[in-house]
Design an enzyme around this catalytic site. Structure first.
Site, PDB file in Angstrom:
ATOM      1  N   GLU A 197       6.020   2.450   4.312  1.00 38.89           N
ATOM      2  CA  GLU A 197       4.570   2.410   4.148  1.00 38.89           C
ATOM      3  C   GLU A 197       3.875   2.117   5.464  1.00 38.89           C
ATOM      4  O   GLU A 197       4.422   1.416   6.330  1.00 38.89           O
ATOM      5  CB  GLU A 197       4.187   1.339   3.120  1.00 38.89           C
ATOM      6  CG  GLU A 197       4.514   1.733   1.694  1.00 38.89           C
ATOM      7  CD  GLU A 197       3.951   0.732   0.695  1.00 38.89           C
ATOM      8  OE1 GLU A 197       3.156  -0.153   1.076  1.00 38.89           O
ATOM      9  OE2 GLU A 197       4.328   0.851  -0.482  1.00 38.89           O
ATOM     10  N   HIS A 198       2.662   2.653   5.579  1.00 41.00           N
ATOM     11  CA  HIS A 198       1.776   2.418   6.723  1.00 41.00           C
ATOM     12  C   HIS A 198       2.393   2.870   8.041  1.00 41.00           C
ATOM     13  O   HIS A 198       2.083   2.330   9.090  1.00 41.00           O
ATOM     14  CB  HIS A 198       1.360   0.942   6.797  1.00 41.00           C
ATOM     15  CG  HIS A 198       0.877   0.403   5.504  1.00 41.00           C
ATOM     16  ND1 HIS A 198      -0.315   0.818   4.908  1.00 41.00           N
ATOM     17  CD2 HIS A 198       1.425  -0.496   4.644  1.00 41.00           C
ATOM     18  CE1 HIS A 198      -0.467   0.186   3.756  1.00 41.00           C
ATOM     19  NE2 HIS A 198       0.571  -0.612   3.567  1.00 41.00           N
ATOM     20  N   ARG A 199       3.305   3.850   7.964  1.00 44.74           N
ATOM     21  CA  ARG A 199       3.986   4.396   9.136  1.00 44.74           C
ATOM     22  C   ARG A 199       4.806   3.338   9.895  1.00 44.74           C
ATOM     23  O   ARG A 199       5.058   3.457  11.084  1.00 44.74           O
ATOM     24  CB  ARG A 199       2.992   5.100  10.076  1.00 44.74           C
ATOM     25  CG  ARG A 199       2.271   6.254   9.368  1.00 44.74           C
ATOM     26  CD  ARG A 199       1.555   7.190  10.274  1.00 44.74           C
ATOM     27  NE  ARG A 199       2.354   7.741  11.344  1.00 44.74           N
ATOM     28  CZ  ARG A 199       3.192   8.767  11.227  1.00 44.74           C
ATOM     29  NH1 ARG A 199       3.373   9.357  10.072  1.00 44.74           N
ATOM     30  NH2 ARG A 199       3.849   9.203  12.277  1.00 44.74           N
ATOM     31  N   LEU A 200       5.248   2.314   9.185  1.00 48.28           N
ATOM     32  CA  LEU A 200       6.116   1.282   9.758  1.00 48.28           C
ATOM     33  C   LEU A 200       7.566   1.680   9.472  1.00 48.28           C
ATOM     34  O   LEU A 200       8.329   0.955   8.839  1.00 48.28           O
ATOM     35  CB  LEU A 200       5.781  -0.093   9.175  1.00 48.28           C
ATOM     36  CG  LEU A 200       4.323  -0.538   9.348  1.00 48.28           C
ATOM     37  CD1 LEU A 200       4.083  -1.857   8.635  1.00 48.28           C
ATOM     38  CD2 LEU A 200       3.972  -0.634  10.827  1.00 48.28           C
TER      39      LEU A 200
END
Length: 192
Positions: free
Chosen positions: A168-171
């Site tokens: 998620e959230h490009r993490l």
């Protein structure tokens, strides 16, 4: 030291169960003699610690690139799993026995197609190709289709294998395995 092949096997097995079409599809990137890159989809037909195997017509562009510059990169992208694997390494031709054994497992139509195709060359019309296919069908009628001399396989011997997991959230999570030159692997994380 760690080795990436058990991780590859785990992710690949999951892809084989979940991907509807061609879970063994991988992008293959090559570079020609002038340094121009090219990428296309090919199918993985064998894998293990000795490398990743695919087959092709040796008169086409991809084989030409690899025979001039025997290095390549592979990318498996399984969108539904939100995972990808990048592999870079040296490329070597498989031996004739290996190529013959794989060719024998292909459908007869695919075998005939390997004889009929001048892969990657200009084609006047679909009818011309189908006529060549019909000629090959007549040529091999009543007998096994042998492997064409211009058709074989390559094995990419990995130097680097990266596993990427979407988060998620490009993490994202990224793990890189690098061959250590002594038969082992160094493992480390990369920033997303």
């Amino acid at each position: 030291m760690d080795e990436p092949f058990s991780q590859f096997n785990e992710w690949y097995a999951l892809a084989r169960e979940s991907e509807l079409n061609d879970s063994n599809a991988m992008a293959l990137a090559t570079v020609d003699a002038d340094g121009r890159p090219s990428v296309r989809m090919v199918l993985l037909k064998g894998h293990g610690p000795d490398g990743f195997v695919f087959y092709t017509n040796f008169e086409g562009r991809k084989a030409g690139d690899l025979l001039v510059n025997p290095n390549g990169a592979l990318l498996f992208h399984w969108k539904s799993l939100r995972r990808q694997i990048r592999i870079e390494g040296a490329v070597a031709r498989v031996d004739d026995t290996t190529a013959d054994a794989y060719f024998a497992t292909r459908s007869r139509d695919s075998q005939l197609g390997a004889w009929a195709s001048d892969q990657s060359r200009p084609l006047e019309s679909r009818e011309v190709f189908m006529a060549r296919y019909a000629d090959m069908n007549a040529r091999f009628e009543g007998q096994e289709v042998s492997r064409p001399p211009h058709w074989s396989g390559f094995r990419l011997i990995p130097r680097r294998i990266e596993f990427w997991q979407d988060r998620e959230h490009r993490l994202h999570e990224r793990w890189l395995y690098s061959a250590d030159g002594k038969g082992g692997w160094a493992k480390g994380m990369l920033y997303p």
